[in-house]
Design an enzyme around this catalytic site. Structure first.
Site, PDB file in Angstrom:
ATOM      1  N   LYS A   1     -10.195   0.119  -2.320  1.00  0.00           N
ATOM      2  CA  LYS A   1     -10.063  -0.132  -0.882  1.00  0.00           C
ATOM      3  C   LYS A   1     -10.514   1.102  -0.104  1.00  0.00           C
ATOM      4  O   LYS A   1      -9.948   2.190  -0.274  1.00  0.00           O
ATOM      5  CB  LYS A   1      -8.607  -0.487  -0.537  1.00  0.00           C
ATOM      6  CG  LYS A   1      -8.347  -0.692   0.967  1.00  0.00           C
ATOM      7  CD  LYS A   1      -6.965  -1.286   1.218  1.00  0.00           C
ATOM      8  CE  LYS A   1      -6.594  -1.287   2.700  1.00  0.00           C
ATOM      9  NZ  LYS A   1      -5.276  -1.896   2.975  1.00  0.00           N
ATOM     10  N   LYS A  28      -6.945   3.263  -3.127  1.00  0.00           N
ATOM     11  CA  LYS A  28      -7.300   3.226  -1.705  1.00  0.00           C
ATOM     12  C   LYS A  28      -7.530   4.657  -1.245  1.00  0.00           C
ATOM     13  O   LYS A  28      -6.761   5.563  -1.588  1.00  0.00           O
ATOM     14  CB  LYS A  28      -6.154   2.555  -0.938  1.00  0.00           C
ATOM     15  CG  LYS A  28      -6.236   2.615   0.581  1.00  0.00           C
ATOM     16  CD  LYS A  28      -5.119   1.781   1.227  1.00  0.00           C
ATOM     17  CE  LYS A  28      -4.995   2.021   2.718  1.00  0.00           C
ATOM     18  NZ  LYS A  28      -3.937   1.212   3.352  1.00  0.00           N
ATOM     19  N   ASP A  83       0.867  -1.177   0.000  1.00  0.00           N
ATOM     20  CA  ASP A  83       0.000   0.000   0.000  1.00  0.00           C
ATOM     21  C   ASP A  83       0.907   1.232   0.000  1.00  0.00           C
ATOM     22  O   ASP A  83       1.548   1.543   1.013  1.00  0.00           O
ATOM     23  CB  ASP A  83      -0.909   0.007   1.238  1.00  0.00           C
ATOM     24  CG  ASP A  83      -1.977  -1.098   1.195  1.00  0.00           C
ATOM     25  OD1 ASP A  83      -1.806  -2.083   0.447  1.00  0.00           O
ATOM     26  OD2 ASP A  83      -2.978  -0.964   1.928  1.00  0.00           O
TER      27      ASP A  83
HETATM   28  O1  LIG Z   1      -5.201   1.243   5.934  1.00  0.00           O
HETATM   29  C1  LIG Z   1      -5.922   1.266   6.892  1.00  0.00           C
HETATM   30  C2  LIG Z   1      -6.006   2.346   7.852  1.00  0.00           C
HETATM   31  O2  LIG Z   1      -4.749   2.721   8.306  1.00  0.00           O
HETATM   32  C3  LIG Z   1      -6.874   1.952   8.991  1.00  0.00           C
HETATM   33  O3  LIG Z   1      -7.433   3.069   9.555  1.00  0.00           O
HETATM   34  P1  LIG Z   1      -8.311   2.947  10.895  1.00  0.00           P
HETATM   35  O4  LIG Z   1      -7.315   2.752  11.996  1.00  0.00           O
HETATM   36  O5  LIG Z   1      -9.014   4.264  10.978  1.00  0.00           O
HETATM   37  O6  LIG Z   1      -9.227   1.802  10.761  1.00  0.00           O
END
Ligand SMILES: O=C[C@H](O)COP(=O)(O)O
Length: 296
Positions: free
Chosen positions: A211, A179, A115
């Site tokens: 995503k 994403k 990512d």
């Molecule tokens: O890629 C995913 C994010 O870093 C997750 O974010 P979150 O902690 O708000 O679920």
């Protein structure tokens, strides 16, 4: 630019969707179970990996800092759960050579999905060549076997046309997925950004996935994103190869809604952005996603 009327209708309808057991179980298989906290340790990553195979099936991937890829690889051996990591994260400010080196090192350690943060600040400031050189360098380092998800940090874009432009350029530079967000900047994933990115993907005619990441904390929030993907891309499109949730505190709410209880039956067992226990509203986390109201 307002969203085109048909996208806006799809968004309005998706925003009202409520999670059901079947949909929540399906969402588990689309989850990148994520921990990207500054205080993560080998022990917390091992504990995360233990949660990756659930009574509702396995999650799609576990997403951790590059320094924990080896730990995740060992912990997930034989599970079929993919190992994802982040590069150029979260600021998006490294140069192409650095990003290529980070990517290669992570793949060597066992990462199967990368990512990568688009240099979004540079892009927003008008740069075009440098940001896409970074994405192309990552693509080259990934080769054809490793999945590359480009993080646009949609919440930082001042207008949707610019976001659509970044999305199209990222696809042209080889993105396997678009994403929304790092989860480190607010607003994170919104239905508006999702509608736009899904629309760009649809228009491209390419097999690019989507995503939704950042701030998705409960099964209803997840259901709205899934309903939107179905409205724009068609029934059956959202599969692990094409759709993911990136979330650190969604799993318990999905499991509870899917009828598998989970710790605390979804009553506030989630963590907020600082990793503190959520206070419990019956929806699985201290922060409840507000998918339809924020900006891009
Ligand atoms: O890629 C995913 C994010 O870093 C997750 O974010 P979150 O902690 O708000 O679920």
């Amino acid at each position: 630019m307002k969203l085109p009327a048909d996208l806006q209708r799809a968004l309005d309808s998706a925003a009202t969707v409520k999670a059901d057991a079947k949909g929540a179980g399906r969402a588990v298989g689309l989850l990148d179970l994520t921990s990207l906290n500054d205080d993560d340790t080998e022990q917390t990553v091992e504990a995360l990996c233990k949660r990756a195979v659930t009574p509702a099936g396995k999650v799609a991937a576990v997403c951790v800092w590059p320094r924990f890829v080896k730990t995740a690889r060992k912990a997930l051996k034989g599970s079929g759960v993919k190992i994802a990591t982040v590069v150029n994260f979260p600021s998006g400010e490294a140069d192409a050579a650095t990003v290529a080196a980070e990517t290669k090192a992570a793949i060597k350690d066992g990462a199967q999905e990368i990512d990568v943060v688009l240099p979004y600040r540079a892009f927003i400031d008008g740069a075009r060549t440098q940001p896409m050189n970074v994405i192309r360098a990552c693509r080259e380092a990934c080769g054809s076997d490793v999945t590359m998800k480009v993080i646009l940090e949609s919440g930082c874009f001042p207008d949707p046309e610019l976001l659509a432009w970044a999305a199209r350029d990222s696809i042209a530079a080889g993105a396997d997925f678009l994403k929304t967000s790092t989860g480190k900047v607010q607003p994170a994933a919104t239905l508006e950004a999702a509608a736009l990115l899904l629309h760009v993907i649809h228009e491209s005619g390419k097999p690019v996935g989507f995503k939704a990441a950042g701030g998705i904390r409960d099964a209803d929030g997840a259901a709205a994103f899934l309903a939107l993907a179905t409205a724009i891309q068609g029934k059956g499109w959202a599969k692990p190869d094409t759709f993911r949730f990136g979330a650190s505190a969604l799993l318990d709410s999905l499991l509870a809604t899917a009828g598998h209880g989970g710790k605390g039956e979804g009553k506030g067992e989630g963590k907020d952005k600082d990793g503190k226990d959520g206070k419990g509203d019956g929806k699985g986390g201290g922060v409840v996603a507000q998918p339809a109201t924020a900006g891009y």
